[in-house]
Enzyme design. Structure first.
Site, PDB file in Angstrom:
ATOM      1  N   ASP A   1       0.837  -0.931   0.186  1.00 33.64           N
ATOM      2  CA  ASP A   1       0.532  -0.338   0.185  1.00 33.64           C
ATOM      3  C   ASP A   1       0.987   0.842  -0.050  1.00 33.64           C
ATOM      4  O   ASP A   1       1.733   1.254   0.790  1.00 33.64           O
ATOM      5  CB  ASP A   1      -1.238   0.031   1.267  1.00 33.64           C
TER       6      ASP A   1
ATOM      7  N   GLU B   1       1.864  -0.646  -4.446  1.00 36.53           N
ATOM      8  CA  GLU B   1       1.111   0.343  -5.097  1.00 36.53           C
ATOM      9  C   GLU B   1       1.406   1.839  -5.400  1.00 36.53           C
ATOM     10  O   GLU B   1       2.167   2.847  -4.501  1.00 36.53           O
ATOM     11  CB  GLU B   1      -0.159   0.408  -4.448  1.00 36.53           C
TER      12      GLU B   1
END
Ligand code: GLC
Length: 553
Positions: free
Chosen positions: A210, A264
């Protein structure tokens, strides 16, 4: 270790499970591990190679689980650690690899470290794991710098000390309940390497990272100023972040089984992006340039070219992604006048032609599945789901809605629980004997979009995905990676991979003639008389008997 050319992840199709909306096994209206376990045969039969699960850890759910309070356990809403371990094993038995979501940029404000930091007071060692800084202004009443949270509002919140006095401020690039960790701190680094090992020991095949571009911050945390350069922001893509991935790579490479990191990485230029994919860093990353690209011939061709060229520089496989849990579903985007995606302006409620969007989404599915590299399918893509745009205001859950002062409706519209069967909500999302209300309301029109309604329907989106994913696995992943453009006219994106295979997409409003071919392997719409309709994609067999039978619709 250099990238291995034959590794599974170089050509994998990976299905994203948004855990709270995939399937509810215990009947509380929220998806869970039990629900996923029940649906593994569906995922196996869909023909994907791997699953990526959004965070399932213990969390107060201020940001739907991206605020983690315990990285080594499962939130009771989703199940138990034992169930998670069982799922990993069962996924493997079904031929599916499993990737978990790691959230290293921030934790929850309920995480023991943050609680300890609050209790320990100003200047304590416990606060050094975060970014606590004195405020500006005469009494420290102004935030330490001008950074804005990605969810709206300032990126700083002032602490009230245990004696009631106003204290310093702490940094949170997302919600106030998500304090940013200080990655300069050795304990933060050691802790996450340990968390990696914890899940690797349990058999996971990799991690989706993330906010992978955001972990380290520019020294001194300088202001961004009124007119920031998007390629040089002090809170993203600072050099130190690459050291972290090099050390993580050493951790994961010590395990067998070709385990992977998927980043990401939202960055404005391909040069910045591919630095994360150097051979001793992450294995792959989501192609957001492609996701954001408008459904128009020039931009699509350009983004494909740019993607292939950038990845070739570092020897990493490109990836192709149309939607995820943070974006507007592409059936909706492609049905609007402005078909691109912009996180800052999601164009909620813009007029939409869903038939057009669906036709384009079918074509886009075949385009992405035909390109070399990895591909991501967000749950519901395979059902052709559109964004849900009529969730009542008082049911919206995404913190973006509040943080933006009700100007951005946020991301709930792509997170509505999946429709599995039946003709009324919860559409089989929860068990039949416990049909709780789903945590976000499902639209009634989904009765025609359930997995059950689409199964065995040759013209359905589900059938298209099943056929395409299977063909991709049996035939396409063996093709040469080199993409050669075919000169089929200015309104098409058409390419070959090797001598036997071509993919053609018609972006014009009129049918176009297909190039010479020996058969149509698969098409996203009706191909008759050698003509490819508007917004349609066809996979062509170029040499006689080169691949499987014809699958034209
Ligand atoms: C990522 C996630 C998003 C989350 C944010 C903060 O962008 O995809 O859902 O809100 O990080 O963790």
């Amino acid at each position: 270790m250099p990238h291995s050319p034959a590794a599974w992840w170089r050509t994998a199709s990976i299905y994203q499970i948004y855990v709270r909306s995939f399937a509810d096994g215990n009947g509380d209206g929220i998806g869970d591990v039990a629900g996923i376990r029940e649906r593994l045969p569906y995922l196996r039969d869909l023909g994907v190679d791997a699953l990526w699960l959004t965070p399932w850890y213990v969390s107060p759910m201020a940001d739907a689980g991206y605020d983690v309070a315990d990285y080594r356990d499962i939130d009771p809403i989703f199940g138990t650690l034992a169930e998670a371990e069982a799922l990993i094993g069962e996924a493997h038995e079904n031929g599916l690899r499993l990737i978990v979501d790691l959230v290293p940029n921030h934790c929850s404000d309920r995480h023991p470290w943050f609680q300890e930091a609050l209790a320990a007071g100003p200047g304590s060692a416990a606060r050094e794991r975060f970014w606590f800084l004195p405020g500006r202004g005469e009494h420290g009443e102004l935030p330490p710098n001008d950074w804005r949270s990605y969810f709206g509002g300032p990126a700083w919140t002032r602490v009230t000390e245990t004696d009631g006095s106003p204290g310093p401020w702490y940094l949170h690039m997302f919600a106030p309940q998500q304090p940013d960790l200080n990655w300069e701190h050795p304990q933060v680094r050691a802790e996450f390497e340990d968390i990696l090992r914890f899940w690797l020991d349990r058999g996971v095949d990799g991690f989706r990272i993330d906010v992978a571009h955001g972990l380290t911050k520019k020294p001194g945390l300088p202001d961004v100023g009124p007119d920031p350069d998007p390629t040089d922001l002090p809170y993203q893509d600072t050099d130190g972040v690459h050291d972290i991935y090099r050390s993580w790579r050493a951790v994961i490479d010590a395990y067998g089984g070709e385990r992977v990191f998927v980043g990401e990485v939202w960055l404005p230029t391909p040069d910045q992006f591919v630095r994360y994919l150097r051979p001793d860093e992450l294995h792959s990353a989501f192609n957001f340039e492609f996701l954001c690209c408008a459904w128009e011939v020039g931009p699509v061709r350009e983004v494909i070219e740019q993607t292939l060229a950038a990845h070739a520089l570092v020897g990493a496989p490109p990836t192709w992604v149309l939607s995820n849990h943070d974006t507007i579903r592409h059936v909706t985007r492609y049905g609007r006048q402005e078909t691109g995606f912009d996180m800052g302006d999601k164009r909620h409620g813009a007029p939409t032609d869903l038939d057009l969007g669906l036709r384009r989404a079918r074509a886009a599915a075949l385009l992405t599945l035909a390109l070399p590299g990895g591909v991501y399918v967000y749950q519901g893509d395979e059902l052709g789901l559109a964004e849900v745009e009529d969730i009542p205001d008082d049911l919206l859950q995404d913190p973006t809605w509040e943080r933006s002062g009700h100007t951005d409706r946020g991301r709930d519209g792509c997170r509505v629980p999946l429709p599995w069967s039946g003709d009324h909500p919860p559409f089989g999302f929860s068990p039949p004997d416990a049909p709780a209300e789903p945590w976000l309301p499902q639209p009634l029109v989904w009765k025609d979009a359930t997995a059950e309604a689409q199964s065995g329907e040759p013209g359905s989106m589900l059938s298209l995905y099943r056929t395409a994913l299977t063909l991709r696995r049996t035939d396409l992943t063996r093709l040469p990676e080199t993409v050669s453009w075919l000169g089929t006219g200015p309104e098409t994106v058409a390419f070959t991979r090797g001598d036997d295979f071509a993919c053609v997409v018609n972006f014009s409003e009129a049918p176009v003639e297909l190039p010479a071919h020996h058969g149509v392997l698969l098409a996203s719409g009706p191909v008759t008389g050698g003509l490819l309709p508007s917004d349609t994609c066809a996979w062509l067999r170029l040499a006689p008997g080169a691949a499987s039978d014809t699958n034209a619709l």
